[in-house]
Scaffold this motif. Structure first.
Motif, short mmCIF file in Angstrom:
data_model
loop_
_atom_site.label_atom_id
_atom_site.label_comp_id
_atom_site.label_asym_id
_atom_site.label_seq_id
_atom_site.Cartn_x
_atom_site.Cartn_y
_atom_site.Cartn_z
N LYS A 43 -9.40 -2.06 3.72
CA LYS A 43 -9.49 -2.74 2.43
C LYS A 43 -8.51 -2.17 1.42
CE LYS A 43 -13.54 -3.63 0.76
NZ LYS A 43 -14.94 -3.45 0.30
N ARG A 44 -8.40 -0.86 1.38
CA ARG A 44 -7.53 -0.26 0.38
C ARG A 44 -6.05 -0.41 0.76
NH1 ARG A 44 -10.81 5.08 -1.79
NH2 ARG A 44 -12.78 4.01 -2.13
N SER A 45 -5.76 -0.51 2.05
CA SER A 45 -4.38 -0.79 2.46
C SER A 45 -3.95 -2.17 1.98
CB SER A 45 -4.24 -0.68 3.98
OG SER A 45 -4.49 0.63 4.42
N LEU A 46 -4.86 -3.12 2.02
CA LEU A 46 -4.55 -4.46 1.50
C LEU A 46 -4.27 -4.42 0.00
CD1 LEU A 46 -7.12 -6.76 3.39
CD2 LEU A 46 -4.67 -6.47 3.84
N ILE A 47 -5.05 -3.60 -0.73
CA ILE A 47 -4.82 -3.48 -2.17
C ILE A 47 -3.46 -2.85 -2.44
CG2 ILE A 47 -5.66 -2.40 -4.29
CD1 ILE A 47 -8.48 -2.55 -3.13
N ALA A 48 -3.12 -1.82 -1.64
CA ALA A 48 -1.82 -1.17 -1.81
C ALA A 48 -0.68 -2.14 -1.51
CB ALA A 48 -1.73 0.06 -0.90
N LEU A 87 7.62 3.09 -5.15
CA LEU A 87 6.19 3.37 -5.15
C LEU A 87 5.83 4.55 -4.27
CD1 LEU A 87 4.60 -0.22 -5.10
CD2 LEU A 87 5.00 1.28 -7.05
N SER A 88 6.58 4.74 -3.21
CA SER A 88 6.30 5.87 -2.32
C SER A 88 7.00 7.14 -2.79
CB SER A 88 6.75 5.53 -0.90
OG SER A 88 8.15 5.31 -0.85
N THR A 89 7.70 7.07 -3.94
CA THR A 89 8.44 8.19 -4.57
C THR A 89 9.59 8.68 -3.72
OG1 THR A 89 7.08 9.99 -3.68
CG2 THR A 89 6.31 8.95 -5.72
N THR A 90 10.03 7.88 -2.73
CA THR A 90 11.20 8.29 -1.94
C THR A 90 12.45 8.24 -2.81
OG1 THR A 90 10.15 7.36 0.03
CG2 THR A 90 12.50 7.85 0.17
N LEU A 113 1.87 1.48 -11.22
CA LEU A 113 1.67 0.97 -9.87
C LEU A 113 1.94 2.05 -8.83
CD1 LEU A 113 3.17 -2.65 -9.97
CD2 LEU A 113 0.78 -2.02 -9.65
N ARG A 114 2.95 2.90 -9.10
CA ARG A 114 3.27 3.98 -8.18
C ARG A 114 2.09 4.95 -8.06
NH1 ARG A 114 7.21 6.45 -10.90
NH2 ARG A 114 8.81 5.08 -10.03
N ILE A 115 1.52 5.28 -9.22
CA ILE A 115 0.37 6.21 -9.23
C ILE A 115 -0.81 5.59 -8.48
CG2 ILE A 115 -1.30 7.39 -10.70
CD1 ILE A 115 0.94 7.54 -12.84
N ALA A 116 -1.08 4.31 -8.78
CA ALA A 116 -2.20 3.63 -8.10
C ALA A 116 -1.95 3.54 -6.60
CB ALA A 116 -2.40 2.24 -8.69
N PHE A 117 -0.70 3.26 -6.24
CA PHE A 117 -0.32 3.15 -4.83
C PHE A 117 -0.59 4.46 -4.09
CE2 PHE A 117 2.72 3.10 -1.32
CZ PHE A 117 2.56 1.81 -0.80
N LEU A 118 -0.19 5.57 -4.68
CA LEU A 118 -0.40 6.87 -4.04
C LEU A 118 -1.88 7.24 -3.97
CD1 LEU A 118 2.55 8.89 -5.63
CD2 LEU A 118 2.37 8.03 -3.29
N ILE A 119 -2.61 6.91 -5.05
CA ILE A 119 -4.05 7.21 -5.04
C ILE A 119 -4.74 6.42 -3.94
CG2 ILE A 119 -6.20 6.90 -6.33
CD1 ILE A 119 -4.66 7.60 -8.87
N LEU A 120 -4.36 5.16 -3.80
CA LEU A 120 -4.99 4.32 -2.79
C LEU A 120 -4.74 4.84 -1.39
CD1 LEU A 120 -4.31 0.75 -4.22
CD2 LEU A 120 -6.56 1.75 -3.76
N LEU A 121 -3.48 5.14 -1.09
CA LEU A 121 -3.14 5.55 0.27
C LEU A 121 -3.58 6.99 0.57
CD1 LEU A 121 0.35 3.96 0.98
CD2 LEU A 121 -1.92 3.13 1.56
N VAL A 122 -3.17 7.92 -0.28
CA VAL A 122 -3.51 9.32 -0.03
C VAL A 122 -5.00 9.56 -0.22
CG1 VAL A 122 -3.07 11.70 -0.73
CG2 VAL A 122 -1.20 10.04 -0.71
N GLY A 123 -5.54 9.01 -1.34
CA GLY A 123 -6.97 9.20 -1.60
C GLY A 123 -7.84 8.61 -0.52
N ALA A 128 -11.56 9.01 3.77
CA ALA A 128 -12.03 8.43 5.03
C ALA A 128 -12.13 9.46 6.14
CB ALA A 128 -11.11 7.30 5.46
N PHE A 129 -11.26 10.46 6.11
CA PHE A 129 -11.22 11.39 7.23
C PHE A 129 -11.74 12.78 6.87
CE2 PHE A 129 -8.03 8.15 8.15
CZ PHE A 129 -8.50 7.71 9.37
N THR A 130 -12.54 12.86 5.84
CA THR A 130 -13.24 14.10 5.54
C THR A 130 -14.74 13.84 5.52
OG1 THR A 130 -12.98 13.68 3.17
CG2 THR A 130 -11.34 15.10 4.23
N GLU A 131 -15.21 13.20 6.55
CA GLU A 131 -16.64 12.87 6.67
C GLU A 131 -17.50 14.13 6.66
OE1 GLU A 131 -20.32 11.14 7.23
OE2 GLU A 131 -18.44 10.34 6.47
N THR A 132 -16.98 15.20 7.23
CA THR A 132 -17.74 16.45 7.25
C THR A 132 -18.07 16.92 5.85
OG1 THR A 132 -16.73 17.13 9.34
CG2 THR A 132 -17.72 18.86 7.99
N SER A 133 -17.07 16.86 4.95
CA SER A 133 -17.31 17.29 3.58
C SER A 133 -18.30 16.37 2.88
CB SER A 133 -15.99 17.31 2.80
OG SER A 133 -15.09 18.23 3.38
#
Length: 358
Positions: A43-48, A87-90, A113-123, A128-133
């Motif tokens: 879902k968040r990839s679609l938003i990005a 947006l990817s700061t390259t 948009l760049r900030i939102a883009f990074l928050i969406l992807l990195v965040g 998603a992959f810190t289920e343990t925490s």
């Protein structure tokens, strides 16, 4: 001497509840009320992606305000490329805003948009992959707040049916029930049903403490063997002296063992089933009525309530409801006893009530 040895042996395993929350992930599982990690990423990839397209369109509409290093007029693909690397700061710098308006758009629109883009992807990736925490946090919060819950030992046929009855007969929610079992497949099914689960041997006091048995209002013992049920009941009673303990056993000859171990009520499953089978041979409709009374979400159900002030002094036999018995000071009085002819303040009535399925 034997009692002291028993307590020492029981306390050998009491290091579990001292573990930090992150060490309990997989042992104590709290259902999460959110989408799966894969769905979140999707879902968040679609938003990005939508943010990338919006940025490309904005650049394309003002393409004359940008300069390519080769001096060519920008195409939509060039705008999409510029948006992606920006947006990817390259930021390769081969396409740059040169007019004041283009630079203003970059500051006011592209940068957010760049900030939102990074928050969406990195965040999203981190979340998603810190289920343990996440699970460790839920465990920590649950252990602080849980009280007056019900613990069900064993999620077999008896345990599952008991939970269904509790959910159908009261305001109990799945989050108010903790299932203790050592079968991972069974616990997966309990977790899928929205129940808190504890993976462990309920004969061990530390496993019951992990389920917060010391703060539970009721404990249902639905194990597969009578010997295990007796040991679990003994352990539970020591940890939770005020809790209501209900146990199911197979053989009636073991009933006194469960009562001596601390069970408030003991259900002999084999004899109960045998009685129903015997009744069904002559009056099968009676069995249907009994099943109806034991299924609280439809038809009729057996319930308990406090007597009302205007009922004090009246006979339980002459009330508007179908009264089955009176509970006075923890003792059940049946309708054929003289005491029920005068209801007292503080009594509780066992009666038949219509449910929402009627």
């Amino acid at each position: 001497m034997a009692g002291a040895s028993w307590r020492r042996l029981r306390r050998l395993d009491e290091s579990l509840t001292a573990q930090p929350s992150h060490a309990l992930v997989g042992v104590l599982r709290i259902p999460q009320g959110q989408s799966s990690p894969g769905r979140i990423v999707y879902k968040r990839s679609l938003i990005a992606l939508a943010a990338l397209v919006v940025s490309a369109l904005l650049v394309y509409l003002d393409r004359d305000g940008y300069q390519d290093v080769q001096g060519d007029r920008l195409t939509f693909l060039d705008c999409l490329y510029y948006s992606a690397v920006t947006l990817s700061t390259t930021g390769y710098g081969d396409i740059t805003p040169v007019t004041e308006f283009a630079r203003m758009i970059n500051v006011l629109v592209i940068t957010p948009l760049r900030i939102a883009f990074l928050i969406l992807l990195v965040g999203t990736t981190v979340e998603a992959f810190t289920e343990t925490s996440q699970q460790a946090y839920r465990i920590q919060r649950w252990r602080k707040r849980v009280k007056d819950h019900t613990i069900v030992i064993g999620y077999g046929t008896k345990g599952k049916t008991a939970i269904a009855a509790m959910l159908g007969d009261s305001e109990t929610t799945p989050s108010d029930i903790v299932v203790v079992d050592n079968d991972k497949a069974v616990l997966d099914r309990a977790k899928a049903a929205g129940l808190v689960t504890v993976d462990g041997d309920a004969t061990k006091s530390d496993v019951l403490r992990l389920a917060s048995a010391q703060r539970a209002s009721a404990i249902v013992v639905a194990t597969g063997s009578d010997a295990t049920a007796a040991l679990v009941t003994l352990t539970a009673r020591e940890i939770a002296p005020q809790a209501t303990i209900v146990a199911a056993i197979r053989e009636a000859e073991n009933q006194h063992l469960l009562e001596q171990s601390g069970a408030n009520s003991v259900v002999v499953s084999s004899e109960t089933a045998g009685r129903l089978l015997g009744i069904a041979t002559t009056t099968p409709n009676v069995v249907e009525i009994i099943e109806d009374l034991l299924t609280p979400d439809a038809g009729y159900a057996i319930a308990e309530r406090e007597v009302e002030r205007n009922e004090v002094g009246a006979s339980a036999k002459h009330l508007n409801e179908i009264v089955l018995g009176v509970v006075r000071e923890g003792r059940l009085l049946r309708l054929d006893t003289p005491e029920v002819d005068a209801i007292e303040d503080g009594d509780r009535l066992l009666y038949v009530r219509a449910t929402g399925g009627q």
